[in-house]
Design a protein around this motif. Structure first.
Motif, PDB file in Angstrom:
ATOM      1  N   PRO A  82      43.176  25.946  34.452  1.00 47.05           N
ATOM      2  CA  PRO A  82      42.683  27.123  33.233  1.00 47.05           C
ATOM      3  C   PRO A  82      42.380  28.039  34.592  1.00 47.05           C
ATOM      4  CG  PRO A  82      42.326  24.406  33.289  1.00 47.05           C
ATOM      5  CD  PRO A  82      43.295  23.977  34.206  1.00 47.05           C
ATOM      6  N   GLY A  83      41.505  28.015  35.364  1.00 54.67           N
ATOM      7  CA  GLY A  83      41.256  28.887  36.383  1.00 54.67           C
ATOM      8  C   GLY A  83      42.876  29.914  36.798  1.00 54.67           C
ATOM      9  N   ASP A  84      43.208  29.709  36.733  1.00 54.14           N
ATOM     10  CA  ASP A  84      44.349  30.691  36.885  1.00 54.14           C
ATOM     11  C   ASP A  84      44.751  31.932  35.468  1.00 54.14           C
ATOM     12  OD1 ASP A  84      46.250  28.332  38.199  1.00 54.14           O
ATOM     13  OD2 ASP A  84      44.806  29.713  39.050  1.00 54.14           O
ATOM     14  N   SER A  85      43.970  30.994  34.658  1.00 59.44           N
ATOM     15  CA  SER A  85      44.164  32.426  33.420  1.00 59.44           C
ATOM     16  C   SER A  85      43.093  33.381  33.693  1.00 59.44           C
ATOM     17  CB  SER A  85      43.315  32.152  31.861  1.00 59.44           C
ATOM     18  OG  SER A  85      43.791  30.545  31.623  1.00 59.44           O
ATOM     19  N   ALA A  86      44.563  34.737  33.682  1.00 56.76           N
ATOM     20  CA  ALA A  86      43.947  35.935  33.661  1.00 56.76           C
ATOM     21  C   ALA A  86      45.094  36.954  33.842  1.00 56.76           C
ATOM     22  CB  ALA A  86      43.579  36.296  34.963  1.00 56.76           C
ATOM     23  N   VAL A  87      44.554  38.329  34.314  1.00 50.26           N
ATOM     24  CA  VAL A  87      45.881  38.921  33.669  1.00 50.26           C
ATOM     25  C   VAL A  87      46.708  39.737  35.273  1.00 50.26           C
ATOM     26  CG1 VAL A  87      46.355  41.491  33.501  1.00 50.26           C
ATOM     27  CG2 VAL A  87      45.385  40.835  31.906  1.00 50.26           C
ATOM     28  N   TYR A  88      47.725  39.193  35.533  1.00 50.01           N
ATOM     29  CA  TYR A  88      48.800  39.372  36.835  1.00 50.01           C
ATOM     30  C   TYR A  88      48.769  40.788  36.692  1.00 50.01           C
ATOM     31  CZ  TYR A  88      47.043  34.458  37.632  1.00 50.01           C
ATOM     32  OH  TYR A  88      46.595  33.524  37.952  1.00 50.01           O
ATOM     33  N   PHE A  89      48.891  41.652  37.691  1.00 54.05           N
ATOM     34  CA  PHE A  89      49.686  43.202  38.278  1.00 54.05           C
ATOM     35  C   PHE A  89      50.706  42.511  39.553  1.00 54.05           C
ATOM     36  CE2 PHE A  89      47.672  45.761  34.805  1.00 54.05           C
ATOM     37  CZ  PHE A  89      46.421  45.193  35.128  1.00 54.05           C
ATOM     38  N   CYS A  90      51.775  42.997  38.762  1.00 48.21           N
ATOM     39  CA  CYS A  90      52.592  43.335  39.993  1.00 48.21           C
ATOM     40  C   CYS A  90      52.688  44.780  40.532  1.00 48.21           C
ATOM     41  CB  CYS A  90      53.968  42.860  39.529  1.00 48.21           C
ATOM     42  SG  CYS A  90      55.691  43.350  40.547  1.00 48.21           S
ATOM     43  N   ALA A  91      52.810  44.843  41.859  1.00 50.07           N
ATOM     44  CA  ALA A  91      52.775  46.371  42.933  1.00 50.07           C
ATOM     45  C   ALA A  91      53.617  46.528  43.826  1.00 50.07           C
ATOM     46  CB  ALA A  91      51.227  46.570  42.952  1.00 50.07           C
ATOM     47  N   ALA A  92      53.807  47.843  43.661  1.00 48.00           N
ATOM     48  CA  ALA A  92      55.022  47.933  45.217  1.00 48.00           C
ATOM     49  C   ALA A  92      54.269  49.235  45.455  1.00 48.00           C
ATOM     50  CB  ALA A  92      56.617  48.273  44.260  1.00 48.00           C
ATOM     51  N   SER A  93      54.899  49.409  47.074  1.00 50.24           N
ATOM     52  CA  SER A  93      54.845  50.396  47.585  1.00 50.24           C
ATOM     53  C   SER A  93      56.075  50.413  48.904  1.00 50.24           C
ATOM     54  CB  SER A  93      53.886  49.891  48.996  1.00 50.24           C
ATOM     55  OG  SER A  93      53.100  50.865  50.039  1.00 50.24           O
ATOM     56  N   LYS A  94      56.274  51.926  49.170  1.00 51.17           N
ATOM     57  CA  LYS A  94      57.261  52.464  49.786  1.00 51.17           C
ATOM     58  C   LYS A  94      56.450  52.319  50.673  1.00 51.17           C
ATOM     59  CE  LYS A  94      58.415  55.978  45.988  1.00 51.17           C
ATOM     60  NZ  LYS A  94      58.600  57.363  45.629  1.00 51.17           N
ATOM     61  N   GLY A  95      54.796  52.298  51.541  1.00 54.70           N
ATOM     62  CA  GLY A  95      55.070  52.271  52.735  1.00 54.70           C
ATOM     63  C   GLY A  95      54.802  53.755  53.772  1.00 54.70           C
ATOM     64  N   TRP A  96      54.630  53.585  55.048  1.00 56.57           N
ATOM     65  CA  TRP A  96      54.045  54.462  55.481  1.00 56.57           C
ATOM     66  C   TRP A  96      55.221  55.922  55.367  1.00 56.57           C
ATOM     67  CZ3 TRP A  96      49.258  56.347  55.375  1.00 56.57           C
ATOM     68  CH2 TRP A  96      49.257  57.685  55.947  1.00 56.57           C
ATOM     69  N   ALA A  97      56.192  55.056  55.174  1.00 55.36           N
ATOM     70  CA  ALA A  97      57.185  57.044  55.269  1.00 55.36           C
ATOM     71  C   ALA A  97      57.620  57.509  54.501  1.00 55.36           C
ATOM     72  CB  ALA A  97      58.679  55.957  54.684  1.00 55.36           C
ATOM     73  N   GLY A 106      52.934  47.442  37.720  1.00 52.33           N
ATOM     74  CA  GLY A 106      53.291  47.543  36.675  1.00 52.33           C
ATOM     75  C   GLY A 106      51.860  47.086  35.669  1.00 52.33           C
ATOM     76  N   THR A 107      52.416  46.700  34.072  1.00 53.72           N
ATOM     77  CA  THR A 107      51.318  46.691  33.317  1.00 53.72           C
ATOM     78  C   THR A 107      51.006  45.622  33.018  1.00 53.72           C
ATOM     79  OG1 THR A 107      53.392  45.984  31.246  1.00 53.72           O
ATOM     80  CG2 THR A 107      52.860  48.575  31.693  1.00 53.72           C
ATOM     81  N   GLY A 108      51.101  44.611  33.708  1.00 53.65           N
ATOM     82  CA  GLY A 108      50.110  43.562  33.671  1.00 53.65           C
ATOM     83  C   GLY A 108      50.815  41.756  32.844  1.00 53.65           C
ATOM     84  N   THR A 109      50.632  40.812  33.124  1.00 54.28           N
ATOM     85  CA  THR A 109      50.854  39.537  32.286  1.00 54.28           C
ATOM     86  C   THR A 109      49.960  39.172  32.311  1.00 54.28           C
ATOM     87  OG1 THR A 109      53.112  39.640  33.077  1.00 54.28           O
ATOM     88  CG2 THR A 109      52.647  38.198  31.890  1.00 54.28           C
ATOM     89  N   ARG A 110      49.756  38.719  30.702  1.00 53.98           N
ATOM     90  CA  ARG A 110      47.813  38.187  31.072  1.00 53.98           C
ATOM     91  C   ARG A 110      48.323  36.411  30.565  1.00 53.98           C
ATOM     92  NH1 ARG A 110      43.086  39.276  28.351  1.00 53.98           N
ATOM     93  NH2 ARG A 110      43.978  41.563  28.119  1.00 53.98           N
ATOM     94  N   LEU A 111      48.180  35.447  31.590  1.00 57.57           N
ATOM     95  CA  LEU A 111      48.759  34.621  31.899  1.00 57.57           C
ATOM     96  C   LEU A 111      47.280  33.992  31.408  1.00 57.57           C
ATOM     97  CD1 LEU A 111      49.889  32.041  32.337  1.00 57.57           C
ATOM     98  CD2 LEU A 111      48.727  32.332  35.202  1.00 57.57           C
ATOM     99  N   LYS A 112      47.644  33.092  30.100  1.00 57.30           N
ATOM    100  CA  LYS A 112      46.656  31.327  28.975  1.00 57.30           C
ATOM    101  C   LYS A 112      46.923  30.264  29.963  1.00 57.30           C
ATOM    102  CE  LYS A 112      44.220  31.210  25.511  1.00 57.30           C
ATOM    103  NZ  LYS A 112      43.740  30.904  23.652  1.00 57.30           N
TER     104      LYS A 112
END
Lengths: 115, 119
Positions: A82-97, A106-112
């Motif tokens: 139950p404590g995992d209930s939250a909004v999860y965001f995926c993120a990406a990076s191109k790195g220092w290049a 991303g726009t997020g996914t609400r997990l219940k």
């Protein structure tokens, strides 16, 4: 132009079962991917990450899988609590290049997680 | 160790007014980022400081937004004059310097954000 997409705005899972959150990206230049968790009125908190040279990274109950050919990553939470209930965001990076470590989110996914 | 702190936590202003947001990064973190989340959408990058220098400001919406990081410590983000579409949650994040190593792990630590409401 949404380079990182989370197509499921919400997900409900029974406690103890597996939660699978998905993320798709379009830019092949991304070389580092992260998942953040966000509770209401708080900032995003780092959860787990994976670099583009790996296809799996595990940390306790959390595992991230990366499929570069499909430009897809997923976050597995086993077992869900139950404590995992939250909004999860995926993120990406191109790195220092690219000259900066800025994240594309991303726009997020609400997990219940239902008790 | 103190995390990233932002204030105010909430600001309500009228269109045309000026607002200044402040961010104190984690001590010793050279990288400081500003992001914004509007209307429950994605969290969007605004700009990136390395110490006191602007490394990337490609995400700044327009010249009504001015960011500074005096002495490479705290940062401010000023919106002048504010418009209705500027409403949203402004997040600040910081991370240590990683010397630009390829595939270097660069975890950003976020503050709780400032909720800006422009009426």
């Amino acid at each position: 132009d949404q380079q990182v997409k989370q197509n499921s705005p919400s997900l409900s899972v029974q406690e103890g079962r597996i939660s699978i959150l998905n993320c798709d990206y379009t830019n092949s230049m991304f070389d580092y991917f992260l998942w953040y968790k966000k509770y209401p009125a708080e900032g995003p908190t780092f959860l787990i990450s994976i670099s583009s040279i790996k296809d799996k990274n595990e940390d306790g109950r959390f595992t991230v899988f990366l499929n570069k050919s499909a430009k897809h990553l997923s976050l597995h939470i086993v077992p869900s609590q139950p404590g995992d209930s939250a909004v999860y965001f995926c993120a990406a990076s191109k790195g220092w290049a690219s000259g900066t470590y800025k994240y594309i989110f991303g726009t997020g996914t609400r997990l219940k997680v239902l008790a | 160790e103190a995390g990233v702190t932002q204030f105010p936590s909430h600001s309500v202003i009228e269109k045309g007014q000026t607002v200044t947001l402040r961010c104190d990064p984690i001590s010793g973190h050279d990288n400081l980022y500003w992001y914004r989340r509007v209307m429950g959408k994605e969290i969007k990058f605004l700009l990136h400081f390395v110490k006191e220098s602007k490394q990337d400001e490609s995400g700044m919406p327009n010249n009504r937004f001015l960011a500074e990081r005096t002495g490479g410590t705290y940062s401010t983000l000023k919106v002048q004059p504010a418009e209705l579409e500027d409403s949203g949650v402004y997040f600040c994040a910081s991370s240590p310097w990683t010397s630009g190593r390829p595939l270097a792990k660069n975890i950003q630590y976020f503050g709780a954000g400032t909720r800006l409401s422009v009426l």
